[in-house]
Design a protein around this motif. Structure first.
Motif, PDB file in Angstrom:
ATOM      1  N   MET A 123       0.843  -1.154   0.000  1.00 59.77           N
ATOM      2  CA  MET A 123       0.000   0.000   0.000  1.00 59.77           C
ATOM      3  C   MET A 123       0.893   1.222   0.000  1.00 59.77           C
ATOM      4  SD  MET A 123      -2.876   1.124   2.739  1.00 59.77           S
ATOM      5  CE  MET A 123      -3.986  -0.048   2.017  1.00 59.77           C
ATOM      6  N   ARG A 124       0.529   2.217  -0.800  1.00 57.70           N
ATOM      7  CA  ARG A 124       1.308   3.449  -0.861  1.00 57.70           C
ATOM      8  C   ARG A 124       0.369   4.619  -0.586  1.00 57.70           C
ATOM      9  NH1 ARG A 124       4.287   2.929  -5.636  1.00 57.70           N
ATOM     10  NH2 ARG A 124       5.781   1.852  -4.331  1.00 57.70           N
ATOM     11  N   LEU A 125       0.757   5.436   0.375  1.00 55.99           N
ATOM     12  CA  LEU A 125      -0.008   6.614   0.757  1.00 55.99           C
ATOM     13  C   LEU A 125       0.839   7.850   0.540  1.00 55.99           C
ATOM     14  CD1 LEU A 125      -1.036   5.030   4.134  1.00 55.99           C
ATOM     15  CD2 LEU A 125      -2.584   5.324   2.213  1.00 55.99           C
ATOM     16  N   THR A 126       0.232   8.926   0.064  1.00 55.47           N
ATOM     17  CA  THR A 126       0.975  10.166  -0.135  1.00 55.47           C
ATOM     18  C   THR A 126       0.380  11.269   0.728  1.00 55.47           C
ATOM     19  OG1 THR A 126      -0.353  10.762  -2.065  1.00 55.47           O
ATOM     20  CG2 THR A 126       1.695   9.583  -2.480  1.00 55.47           C
ATOM     21  N   PHE A 127       1.266  12.159   1.164  1.00 59.20           N
ATOM     22  CA  PHE A 127       0.899  13.248   2.067  1.00 59.20           C
ATOM     23  C   PHE A 127       1.645  14.512   1.649  1.00 59.20           C
ATOM     24  CE2 PHE A 127       0.820   9.247   4.368  1.00 59.20           C
ATOM     25  CZ  PHE A 127      -0.414   9.279   5.010  1.00 59.20           C
ATOM     26  N   PRO A 128       1.143  15.674   2.085  1.00 58.49           N
ATOM     27  CA  PRO A 128       1.900  16.903   1.852  1.00 58.49           C
ATOM     28  C   PRO A 128       3.250  16.827   2.571  1.00 58.49           C
ATOM     29  CG  PRO A 128      -0.307  17.389   2.695  1.00 58.49           C
ATOM     30  CD  PRO A 128      -0.107  15.909   2.791  1.00 58.49           C
ATOM     31  N   SER A 129       4.244  17.448   2.013  1.00 59.04           N
ATOM     32  CA  SER A 129       5.593  17.372   2.571  1.00 59.04           C
ATOM     33  C   SER A 129       5.819  18.477   3.600  1.00 59.04           C
ATOM     34  CB  SER A 129       6.627  17.482   1.452  1.00 59.04           C
ATOM     35  OG  SER A 129       7.917  17.261   1.969  1.00 59.04           O
ATOM     36  N   THR A 130       5.737  18.089   4.882  1.00 55.94           N
ATOM     37  CA  THR A 130       6.091  19.001   5.970  1.00 55.94           C
ATOM     38  C   THR A 130       6.949  18.231   6.965  1.00 55.94           C
ATOM     39  OG1 THR A 130       4.205  18.496   7.427  1.00 55.94           O
ATOM     40  CG2 THR A 130       3.855  20.207   5.753  1.00 55.94           C
ATOM     41  N   ALA A 131       7.807  18.931   7.641  1.00 54.97           N
ATOM     42  CA  ALA A 131       8.679  18.289   8.634  1.00 54.97           C
ATOM     43  C   ALA A 131       7.860  17.670   9.764  1.00 54.97           C
ATOM     44  CB  ALA A 131       9.674  19.302   9.185  1.00 54.97           C
ATOM     45  N   GLU A 132       6.818  18.364  10.184  1.00 53.12           N
ATOM     46  CA  GLU A 132       5.988  17.867  11.281  1.00 53.12           C
ATOM     47  C   GLU A 132       5.302  16.562  10.909  1.00 53.12           C
ATOM     48  OE1 GLU A 132       5.734  20.997  10.009  1.00 53.12           O
ATOM     49  OE2 GLU A 132       6.761  22.094  11.601  1.00 53.12           O
ATOM     50  N   LEU A 133       4.751  16.517   9.704  1.00 56.65           N
ATOM     51  CA  LEU A 133       4.060  15.306   9.263  1.00 56.65           C
ATOM     52  C   LEU A 133       5.043  14.159   9.055  1.00 56.65           C
ATOM     53  CD1 LEU A 133       1.416  13.971   8.627  1.00 56.65           C
ATOM     54  CD2 LEU A 133       1.540  14.910   6.316  1.00 56.65           C
ATOM     55  N   ALA A 134       6.223  14.459   8.535  1.00 56.50           N
ATOM     56  CA  ALA A 134       7.245  13.422   8.366  1.00 56.50           C
ATOM     57  C   ALA A 134       7.591  12.797   9.713  1.00 56.50           C
ATOM     58  CB  ALA A 134       8.493  13.996   7.707  1.00 56.50           C
ATOM     59  N   ALA A 135       7.743  13.633  10.737  1.00 52.63           N
ATOM     60  CA  ALA A 135       8.050  13.125  12.077  1.00 52.63           C
ATOM     61  C   ALA A 135       6.902  12.287  12.619  1.00 52.63           C
ATOM     62  CB  ALA A 135       8.355  14.287  13.017  1.00 52.63           C
ATOM     63  N   GLU A 136       5.681  12.726  12.392  1.00 59.71           N
ATOM     64  CA  GLU A 136       4.512  11.982  12.878  1.00 59.71           C
ATOM     65  C   GLU A 136       4.385  10.632  12.176  1.00 59.71           C
ATOM     66  OE1 GLU A 136      -0.273  12.707  13.344  1.00 59.71           O
ATOM     67  OE2 GLU A 136       1.048  14.446  13.149  1.00 59.71           O
ATOM     68  N   LEU A 137       4.599  10.609  10.865  1.00 61.94           N
ATOM     69  CA  LEU A 137       4.535   9.345  10.123  1.00 61.94           C
ATOM     70  C   LEU A 137       5.640   8.389  10.552  1.00 61.94           C
ATOM     71  CD1 LEU A 137       3.710  10.678   6.547  1.00 61.94           C
ATOM     72  CD2 LEU A 137       2.202   9.338   8.037  1.00 61.94           C
ATOM     73  N   ALA A 138       6.836   8.911  10.769  1.00 59.50           N
ATOM     74  CA  ALA A 138       7.944   8.066  11.228  1.00 59.50           C
ATOM     75  C   ALA A 138       7.633   7.483  12.602  1.00 59.50           C
ATOM     76  CB  ALA A 138       9.237   8.864  11.260  1.00 59.50           C
ATOM     77  N   SER A 139       7.054   8.284  13.468  1.00 56.18           N
ATOM     78  CA  SER A 139       6.681   7.816  14.808  1.00 56.18           C
ATOM     79  C   SER A 139       5.607   6.731  14.731  1.00 56.18           C
ATOM     80  CB  SER A 139       6.204   9.000  15.644  1.00 56.18           C
ATOM     81  OG  SER A 139       5.831   8.590  16.926  1.00 56.18           O
ATOM     82  N   LEU A 140       4.621   6.944  13.888  1.00 56.77           N
ATOM     83  CA  LEU A 140       3.564   5.942  13.693  1.00 56.77           C
ATOM     84  C   LEU A 140       4.149   4.634  13.170  1.00 56.77           C
ATOM     85  CD1 LEU A 140       0.599   4.969  13.400  1.00 56.77           C
ATOM     86  CD2 LEU A 140       0.650   5.983  11.116  1.00 56.77           C
ATOM     87  N   ALA A 141       5.012   4.733  12.178  1.00 55.19           N
ATOM     88  CA  ALA A 141       5.627   3.536  11.607  1.00 55.19           C
ATOM     89  C   ALA A 141       6.438   2.786  12.654  1.00 55.19           C
ATOM     90  CB  ALA A 141       6.501   3.916  10.407  1.00 55.19           C
ATOM     91  N   ALA A 142       7.198   3.513  13.471  1.00 55.48           N
ATOM     92  CA  ALA A 142       8.004   2.878  14.518  1.00 55.48           C
ATOM     93  C   ALA A 142       7.112   2.183  15.544  1.00 55.48           C
ATOM     94  CB  ALA A 142       8.895   3.905  15.194  1.00 55.48           C
ATOM     95  N   ALA A 143       6.022   2.825  15.937  1.00 58.20           N
ATOM     96  CA  ALA A 143       5.104   2.219  16.907  1.00 58.20           C
ATOM     97  C   ALA A 143       4.463   0.954  16.337  1.00 58.20           C
ATOM     98  CB  ALA A 143       4.031   3.228  17.312  1.00 58.20           C
TER      99      ALA A 143
END
Length: 62
Positions: free
Chosen positions: A1-21
């Protein structure tokens, strides 16, 4: 599955945190976060047997 999002530093950090969890919970998931100036792309892979979990997590199938 591939999801796309607007490129912001805050969202990148949130997505990385979600993936790690999720990785801690379900180590069979494979997460890749691609950062580009125009968009963030989160690719999630799982074994075929875990397809229903992927659907539950993201509300869709591949």
């Amino acid at each position: 599955m591939r999801l796309t999002f607007p490129s912001t530093a805050e969202l990148a950090a949130e997505l990385a945190s979600l993936a790690a969890a999720e990785q801690n919970c379900c180590s069979f998931f494979d997460f890749t976060l691609n950062l580009a100036p125009a968009r963030l792309t989160l690719t999630v892979r799982a074994p075929e047997a875990a397809g229903s979990l992927l659907a539950d997590l993201f509300g869709a199938t591949t």
